[in-house]
Design a protein around this motif. Structure first.
Motif, mmCIF file in Angstrom:
data_model
loop_
_atom_site.group_PDB
_atom_site.id
_atom_site.type_symbol
_atom_site.label_atom_id
_atom_site.label_comp_id
_atom_site.label_asym_id
_atom_site.label_seq_id
_atom_site.Cartn_x
_atom_site.Cartn_y
_atom_site.Cartn_z
ATOM 1 N N ASN A 265 0.806 -1.277 0.091
ATOM 2 C CA ASN A 265 0.075 0.100 0.051
ATOM 3 C C ASN A 265 0.909 1.379 -0.125
ATOM 4 O OD1 ASN A 265 -2.605 1.075 -0.262
ATOM 5 N ND2 ASN A 265 -2.576 1.540 2.025
ATOM 6 N N ILE A 266 1.825 1.190 -0.698
ATOM 7 C CA ILE A 266 2.720 2.663 -0.740
ATOM 8 C C ILE A 266 3.000 3.054 -2.256
ATOM 9 C CG2 ILE A 266 4.101 1.908 1.269
ATOM 10 C CD1 ILE A 266 6.568 1.394 -0.648
ATOM 11 N N ILE A 267 2.395 2.197 -3.037
ATOM 12 C CA ILE A 267 2.436 2.609 -4.521
ATOM 13 C C ILE A 267 1.940 4.016 -5.005
ATOM 14 C CG2 ILE A 267 0.570 1.500 -5.613
ATOM 15 C CD1 ILE A 267 2.527 0.605 -8.162
ATOM 16 N N GLN A 268 0.891 4.594 -4.244
ATOM 17 C CA GLN A 268 0.372 5.698 -4.448
ATOM 18 C C GLN A 268 0.768 6.634 -3.855
ATOM 19 O OE1 GLN A 268 -0.668 3.098 -2.679
ATOM 20 N NE2 GLN A 268 -1.898 3.999 -0.733
ATOM 21 N N ARG A 269 1.677 6.696 -2.858
ATOM 22 C CA ARG A 269 2.016 7.471 -1.757
ATOM 23 C C ARG A 269 3.144 8.284 -2.404
ATOM 24 N NH1 ARG A 269 3.109 4.545 3.682
ATOM 25 N NH2 ARG A 269 3.977 6.709 4.286
ATOM 26 N N GLY A 270 3.031 9.760 -2.028
ATOM 27 C CA GLY A 270 4.314 10.617 -2.406
ATOM 28 C C GLY A 270 5.327 10.437 -1.470
ATOM 29 N N GLY A 271 6.403 11.216 -1.250
ATOM 30 C CA GLY A 271 7.666 11.166 -0.567
ATOM 31 C C GLY A 271 8.363 10.077 -0.686
ATOM 32 N N THR A 272 9.013 9.299 0.431
ATOM 33 C CA THR A 272 9.731 8.030 0.508
ATOM 34 C C THR A 272 9.609 7.678 1.795
ATOM 35 O OG1 THR A 272 11.813 7.375 0.367
ATOM 36 C CG2 THR A 272 11.508 9.638 0.624
ATOM 37 N N ILE A 273 9.032 6.330 2.129
ATOM 38 C CA ILE A 273 9.223 5.723 3.275
ATOM 39 C C ILE A 273 10.491 5.313 3.840
ATOM 40 C CG2 ILE A 273 6.975 4.490 2.811
ATOM 41 C CD1 ILE A 273 8.393 1.891 2.391
ATOM 42 N N LEU A 274 11.434 5.488 2.951
ATOM 43 C CA LEU A 274 12.772 5.358 3.547
ATOM 44 C C LEU A 274 13.570 6.745 4.188
ATOM 45 C CD1 LEU A 274 14.324 2.746 1.086
ATOM 46 C CD2 LEU A 274 13.468 2.299 3.448
ATOM 47 N N LYS A 275 12.739 7.706 3.849
ATOM 48 C CA LYS A 275 13.077 9.155 4.370
ATOM 49 C C LYS A 275 14.185 9.296 3.506
ATOM 50 C CE LYS A 275 10.126 9.201 7.752
ATOM 51 N NZ LYS A 275 8.974 10.168 7.490
ATOM 52 N N THR A 276 14.815 10.667 3.341
ATOM 53 C CA THR A 276 16.035 11.113 2.565
ATOM 54 C C THR A 276 16.713 12.267 3.410
ATOM 55 O OG1 THR A 276 16.594 12.049 0.724
ATOM 56 C CG2 THR A 276 14.729 12.669 1.260
ATOM 57 N N ALA A 277 17.996 12.495 3.210
ATOM 58 C CA ALA A 277 18.414 13.430 3.919
ATOM 59 C C ALA A 277 19.798 13.721 3.093
ATOM 60 C CB ALA A 277 18.948 12.977 5.495
ATOM 61 N N ARG A 278 20.480 14.996 3.365
ATOM 62 C CA ARG A 278 21.590 15.516 2.802
ATOM 63 C C ARG A 278 22.870 14.940 3.865
ATOM 64 N NH1 ARG A 278 20.018 17.404 -2.236
ATOM 65 N NH2 ARG A 278 18.250 18.761 -1.965
ATOM 66 N N SER A 279 23.865 14.602 3.094
ATOM 67 C CA SER A 279 24.973 13.915 3.907
ATOM 68 C C SER A 279 26.438 14.540 3.513
ATOM 69 C CB SER A 279 25.001 12.378 3.867
ATOM 70 O OG SER A 279 26.213 11.796 4.430
ATOM 71 N N ASP A 280 26.714 15.474 4.467
ATOM 72 C CA ASP A 280 28.066 16.096 4.347
ATOM 73 C C ASP A 280 29.344 14.953 4.548
ATOM 74 O OD1 ASP A 280 27.133 18.680 3.707
ATOM 75 O OD2 ASP A 280 27.072 19.127 5.961
ATOM 76 N N GLY A 281 28.752 14.032 5.461
ATOM 77 C CA GLY A 281 29.865 12.925 5.820
ATOM 78 C C GLY A 281 30.147 12.149 4.632
ATOM 79 N N PHE A 282 29.113 11.639 3.682
ATOM 80 C CA PHE A 282 29.444 10.876 2.442
ATOM 81 C C PHE A 282 30.369 11.877 1.521
ATOM 82 C CE2 PHE A 282 28.266 8.165 -0.901
ATOM 83 C CZ PHE A 282 28.661 7.066 -0.494
ATOM 84 N N ARG A 283 30.522 13.172 1.729
ATOM 85 C CA ARG A 283 31.109 13.809 0.593
ATOM 86 C C ARG A 283 32.891 13.644 1.026
ATOM 87 N NH1 ARG A 283 28.079 17.906 -1.903
ATOM 88 N NH2 ARG A 283 26.138 18.095 -0.914
ATOM 89 N N THR A 284 33.108 12.978 2.133
ATOM 90 C CA THR A 284 34.535 12.852 2.530
ATOM 91 C C THR A 284 34.891 11.285 2.321
ATOM 92 O OG1 THR A 284 34.068 12.144 4.926
ATOM 93 C CG2 THR A 284 34.178 14.436 4.274
#
Length: 327
Positions: free
Chosen positions: A62-81
């Motif tokens: 029951n998520i195919i019709q939902r906007g956004g993302t159930i896994l959440k999202t975020a910017r990551s300064d740490g992954f730039r290193t």
């Protein structure tokens, strides 16, 4: 077939309608091929922190019709290193995750490309961005929904514009790319479209208004937020000074373009991409983005996909279409 037993999936960068449909497709395709699936919360930041959860059929019900993302999202300064990416790799090894599927846009694939090269780790990308600015696919997940959101909003604005004989400047998303503005502008019958790729300039817009029909009850100008003039309010200030007789209003649509239920096109596109990503990993593909060109699934290296479409080549054609249709 590669010996992949557990696939990790994450969403990164700005959310886009259809990301949940893509997650659902990845999970169910993995289960179909007798693989385990691990959801990674909050993008690359969650990858570094080991914020993982096992996923099964029920996880994506029951998520195919939902906007956004159930896994959440975020910017990551740490992954730039490099240190951050090294920690992320250690987390994947620790949790027995053999391959990764990342859903996002330009920034997401830039990080994925580095990670894949540094650690030789299998990664496939799904293009999830409302900007439609990645090479290697005709459409990205979320673009169709976003432009339809813009059209629905501008149609409503047109009603009040006609009622009051107003000129409305509508700013849409597109800091580096004007593809949302281009397609939605044509769809709403805009009198002019201003985008970063086409240096129309304020004088070009003024000329268009001076020579346009005077008997039109309303005028709509679509402005991408990254336009050289500086966005909708800057355009509005200049036009108010040049055309004091006009009743000018500015409307910034903002983040409503990211939200809402994905369109049928985005749901189907995301579903097809998700299954293809899993199958691609099983066939040894890595460091590539899944896309669709001329209705066929294709794989494009990250290094090419993250080079933005050269909209300068297509803008004149599209803008001429706007000019013809706005007479």
């Amino acid at each position: 077939m590669n010996k992949i037993k557990n696939i990790g999936v994450l969403t990164s960068g700005g959310d886009a309608p259809g990301m949940n449909a893509a997650i659902r497709a990845v999970v169910r395709a993995a289960i179909y091929y007798d693989l385990e699936v691990t959801g990674i919360l909050r993008g690359y930041e969650g990858l570094i922190n080991g914020d993982f959860m096992p996923m099964d059929r029920k996880s994506v019900a029951n998520i195919i019709q939902r906007g956004g993302t159930i896994l959440k999202t975020a910017r990551s300064d740490g992954f730039r290193t490099f240190e951050g990416r090294k920690t992320a790799h250690e987390q994947l090894v620790k949790h027995g995750i053999d391959a990764l599927i990342v859903i996002g846009g330009d920034g997401t694939f830039t990080g994925a490309n580095l990670f894949s090269q540094e650690f030789g780790y299998p990664i496939i990308g799904l293009p999830g961005t409302i900007d439609n600015d990645l090479a290697g696919t005709d459409f990205t997940i979320g673009y169709d929904t976003a432009i339809n959101t813009v059209i629905n909003a501008v149609d409503k604005i047109r009603d009040t514009a006609e009622s009051h004989d107003r000129l409305f400047i509508v700013e849409v998303m597109g800091r580096d790319s004007g593809l949302i503005a281009l397609r939605s502008g044509i769809g709403v019958g805009a009198e002019a479209i201003l985008i970063p790729e086409a240096k129309t300039g304020i004088e070009g817009l003024i000329t268009r208004l001076e020579h346009g029909r005077k008997d039109k009850a309303s005028k709509i100008i679509i402005v991408a937020e990254g336009d050289e003039i500086g966005g909708g309010f800057n355009v509005g200030e200049v036009l108010k000074e040049r055309f004091p007789a006009y009743d000018i209003r500015v409307s910034v649509l903002g983040h409503i373009q990211r939200g809402g239920k994905p369109s049928c096109m985005d749901r189907v596109l995301a579903s097809r991409f998700g299954v293809s990503a899993v199958e691609g990993l099983l066939h040894g593909k890595s460091g590539e983005m899944v896309g669709q060109i001329n209705r066929e699934i294709v794989f494009t290296p990250f290094s090419h996909a993250i080079k933005h479409i050269n909209a300068e080549e297509i803008s004149p054609t599209w803008l001429k279409l706007v000019e013809i249709l706005s007479l």
